[in-house]
Design a protein around this motif. Structure first.
Motif, mmCIF file in Angstrom:
data_model
loop_
_atom_site.group_PDB
_atom_site.id
_atom_site.type_symbol
_atom_site.label_atom_id
_atom_site.label_comp_id
_atom_site.label_asym_id
_atom_site.label_seq_id
_atom_site.Cartn_x
_atom_site.Cartn_y
_atom_site.Cartn_z
ATOM 1 N N THR A 123 -6.518 -32.486 -14.371
ATOM 2 C CA THR A 123 -7.475 -33.474 -13.880
ATOM 3 C C THR A 123 -8.897 -32.952 -13.816
ATOM 4 O O THR A 123 -9.806 -33.717 -13.578
ATOM 5 C CB THR A 123 -7.064 -33.961 -12.480
ATOM 6 N N MET A 124 -9.087 -31.663 -13.955
ATOM 7 C CA MET A 124 -10.462 -31.163 -13.889
ATOM 8 C C MET A 124 -10.628 -29.937 -14.765
ATOM 9 O O MET A 124 -9.653 -29.296 -15.158
ATOM 10 C CB MET A 124 -10.845 -30.837 -12.440
ATOM 11 N N THR B 262 -15.547 -30.481 -8.761
ATOM 12 C CA THR B 262 -14.152 -30.157 -9.054
ATOM 13 C C THR B 262 -13.256 -31.360 -8.771
ATOM 14 O O THR B 262 -12.289 -31.577 -9.475
ATOM 15 C CB THR B 262 -13.657 -28.944 -8.241
ATOM 16 N N CYS B 263 -13.577 -32.159 -7.775
ATOM 17 C CA CYS B 263 -12.778 -33.364 -7.496
ATOM 18 C C CYS B 263 -13.514 -34.628 -7.952
ATOM 19 O O CYS B 263 -12.918 -35.524 -8.539
ATOM 20 C CB CYS B 263 -12.471 -33.473 -6.015
ATOM 21 N N THR B 265 -15.164 -35.770 -10.442
ATOM 22 C CA THR B 265 -15.407 -35.358 -11.818
ATOM 23 C C THR B 265 -15.410 -36.562 -12.754
ATOM 24 O O THR B 265 -14.945 -37.639 -12.380
ATOM 25 C CB THR B 265 -14.319 -34.333 -12.225
ATOM 26 N N ASP B 271 -11.320 -37.581 -9.877
ATOM 27 C CA ASP B 271 -10.229 -37.092 -10.720
ATOM 28 C C ASP B 271 -9.001 -37.989 -10.578
ATOM 29 O O ASP B 271 -7.945 -37.673 -11.095
ATOM 30 C CB ASP B 271 -9.882 -35.640 -10.356
ATOM 31 N N SER B 273 -7.016 -38.324 -8.327
ATOM 32 C CA SER B 273 -5.891 -37.600 -7.760
ATOM 33 C C SER B 273 -6.044 -37.531 -6.238
ATOM 34 O O SER B 273 -6.955 -38.141 -5.682
ATOM 35 C CB SER B 273 -5.837 -36.217 -8.402
ATOM 36 N N HIS B 275 -6.225 -35.381 -2.527
ATOM 37 C CA HIS B 275 -6.587 -34.095 -1.921
ATOM 38 C C HIS B 275 -6.727 -34.233 -0.417
ATOM 39 O O HIS B 275 -7.201 -35.255 0.079
ATOM 40 C CB HIS B 275 -7.909 -33.593 -2.486
ATOM 41 N N GLU B 376 -8.362 -28.471 1.258
ATOM 42 C CA GLU B 376 -8.700 -27.737 0.034
ATOM 43 C C GLU B 376 -10.164 -27.321 -0.011
ATOM 44 O O GLU B 376 -10.572 -26.615 -0.921
ATOM 45 C CB GLU B 376 -8.429 -28.610 -1.191
#
Lengths: 149, 399
Positions: A123-124, B262-263, B265, B271, B273, B275, B376
């Motif tokens: 994902t990154m 990083t997240c 993105t 992303d 996703s 976290h 995180e």
């Protein structure tokens, strides 16, 4: 007149000094994670040397954020394909302390020691690690592949 | 001579000026280009919803999205919370429908690009998502039998032109659902399997029409995108498109030292996703454990990709099939929200925990530990100036 020349010379000197400092800063600036080519190798011996494993995307390029299938090929040291292996996969991004966004599985045996690993997603950008636990007639072993995006 | 010396002086000044560090390194330029809206790929076809790109379905979906009749009390529609002139959200810390919910309304721009829906991802398609608020007692508080009757009475002709003939509903109770009140559950259980299947089919098609509409909600171009486009072509951004030194610092921190990227993105700054970022729970709300509790819910959803109402084949179900089902990292993990437009729609986070971007960035700078699970994010120790710069950059995504 002479004093003007002095200013110009001083200016040039200053410029050279600045260029030097900047060069030094650039050369020592922290870089994105860079690994030796051996560490991102797509083919390597497993931890205890039981197998030689290679791992690559089934269709060429890695696409960030998409589910993709990869191929894990297992051979013995002598080059014999490893059949009937049970494979489990885990991993994550060591630098960000998180796991994989999906749980990839070995879904098919394609023959010649080649297993399809489906459900792989990155994902990154950054450094990813995939851990394989492999168990076959010859015994059990593990291997870690680094994938840099 | 004097002309020559003046020339030299000019040259020296030019060297001095030109020597300044270039604004962005090549790596930074590459990252900036990857965040620009122009990098957003076209929407993939959703094979699980064969009406996803049918204009008549999107038109009906749009009608239903704004239709207050689509609720138990006749007063709430999707647009009660997802307001069209407010980036499809409602500016509240927790959404209010028929009742008060426990989470913040999510904005909808670009949502069709995602694989999971809700803060915890408890649905796996846009059409399955749309069915959830319709029956949630705190949101639209209706039931699927009533919706089927309502569609037949109000939109029968439009429905049939898209989805084919409606089933015979004459013996279907006025109110019935496997998720409703005790009376609605009893009515549902008394229905034949064929009746239940027919009502579920109409219900699923309502979701598919609404999803077709939602696919058209796209994020707009921002000042950041114009800046990024100019940077990519090597032209100095002009006028309003140029970034101030503070905005440039903020952008550099975002993609560098603060590692937001990083997240957050890609061109949607997410992303897609989940976290744990250590966002504290809200006092007096029921316990909220995020993604970890959503896994069972999406697996149990009869409208998920493995269910009977999916169009196309199961090859589209990779996300559900390869879903992470367990692990400490799912505890209090929430979907990374897009940051496009965020600056003009406070409050922030899954239950509106923070009321300003200053509070958000201060949170990341301190990075407190999570009440449950492990955060995180790591403390960034940003200075006042750096925190202000990150906020200034985030504002360029909403202008």
């Amino acid at each position: 007149m002479a004093s003007l020349w002095r200013y110009v010379l001083a200016g040039l000197g200053l410029a050279a000094l600045l260029a030097g400092i900047l060069a030094a800063v650039y050369l020592t600036a922290p870089q994105a994670p860079r690994l030796a080519s051996s560490e991102i190798a797509r083919s390597k011996k497993t931890a205890h040397g039981l197998f030689v494993a290679s791992f690559e995307p089934e269709r060429g390029a890695i696409r960030q954020g998409e589910l993709q299938s990869w191929l894990l090929t297992l051979k013995t040291g002598a080059g014999t394909p490893v059949e009937g292996a049970a494979i489990t996969i885990s991993g994550g991004m060591p630098q960000h302390r998180h796991g994989l966004p999906t749980s990839p599985q070995a879904t098919d045996y394609l023959g010649n020691g080649c297993y399809r690993i489906d459900g792989v997603k990155f994902t990154m950008s950054g450094l990813w690690q995939l851990h394989f636990a492999i168990s076959a007639a010859a015994g059990s072993d593990t291997v870690v592949f680094n994938v840099l995006l | 001579m004097s002309r020559f010396s003046r020339l030299l002086a000019l040259l020296a000044m030019a060297v001095l000026a030109g020597c300044g560090k270039p604004e962005f390194s090549d790596a930074e330029k590459k990252t900036i280009a990857s965040l620009a809206l122009s990098a957003l790929p076209p929407l993939k076809t959703d094979t699980t919803n064969r009406f996803a790109d049918v204009p008549a379905a999107a038109a009906l979906g749009s009608t239903l999205f704004f239709e207050v009749g689509m609720s138990g009390d006749g007063k709430v529609s999707c647009s009660t919370c997802h307001k069209i002139d407010r980036q499809f959200q409602d500016d509240l810390p927790q959404a209010v429908g028929v009742g008060r919910t426990n989470r913040r309304t999510m904005p909808l721009a670009g949502v069709a690009h995602d694989p999971w829906f809700f803060w915890d991802g408890r649905r796996d398609s846009l059409w399955a998502q749309a069915l959830t608020p319709l029956e949630n007692p705190l949101e639209q508080a209706g039931n699927r039998a009533a919706y089927a009757h309502y569609i037949k009475a109000r939109f029968g002709e439009r429905y049939e032109r898209i989805f084919g003939p409606l089933p015979d509903l004459s013996t279907v109770p006025a109110n019935a659902s496997p998720l409703g009140s005790d009376a609605e559950k009893a009515a549902w259980n008394a229905m034949s399997a064929a009746q239940a299947e027919a009502v579920n089919r109409v219900f699923a098609n309502i979701g598919k029409a609404i999803a077709a509409f939602e696919r058209s909600i796209a994020p707009p171009q921002t000042r950041f995108d114009r800046f990024a486009a100019a940077l990519a072509t090597g032209i100095q951004p002009q006028g309003d498109d140029a970034f101030s030194p503070e905005e440039i610092l903020g952008l550099k921190l975002f993609i560098g030292k603060a590692s937001c990227v990083t997240c957050h993105t890609g061109p949607r700054f997410t992303d897609s996703s989940f976290h744990n970022t250590g966002v504290p729970p809200v006092a007096n709300l029921p316990p909220d454990r995020g993604r970890i509790d959503a896994v069972r819910q999406v697996e149990a959803d009869p409208f998920n990709c493995f269910g009977a109402f999916r169009d196309g084949d199961a090859s589209a179900c990779g996300e559900l099939r390869f879903m992470v089902k367990a692990g400490p990292e799912l505890v209090r993990a929430y979907k990374t929200p897009s940051l496009r437009g965020a600056a003009t729609r406070p409050p922030y986070m899954h239950a509106g925990q923070f009321s300003s971007l200053d509070e958000v960035v201060a949170h990341y700078s301190k990075a407190p530990t999570s009440v449950e699970g492990v955060s995180e994010v790591h403390p960034l120790q940003l200075s006042d100036r750096e925190r202000g710069a990150v906020v200034a950059f985030l504002k360029t995504l909403a202008e």
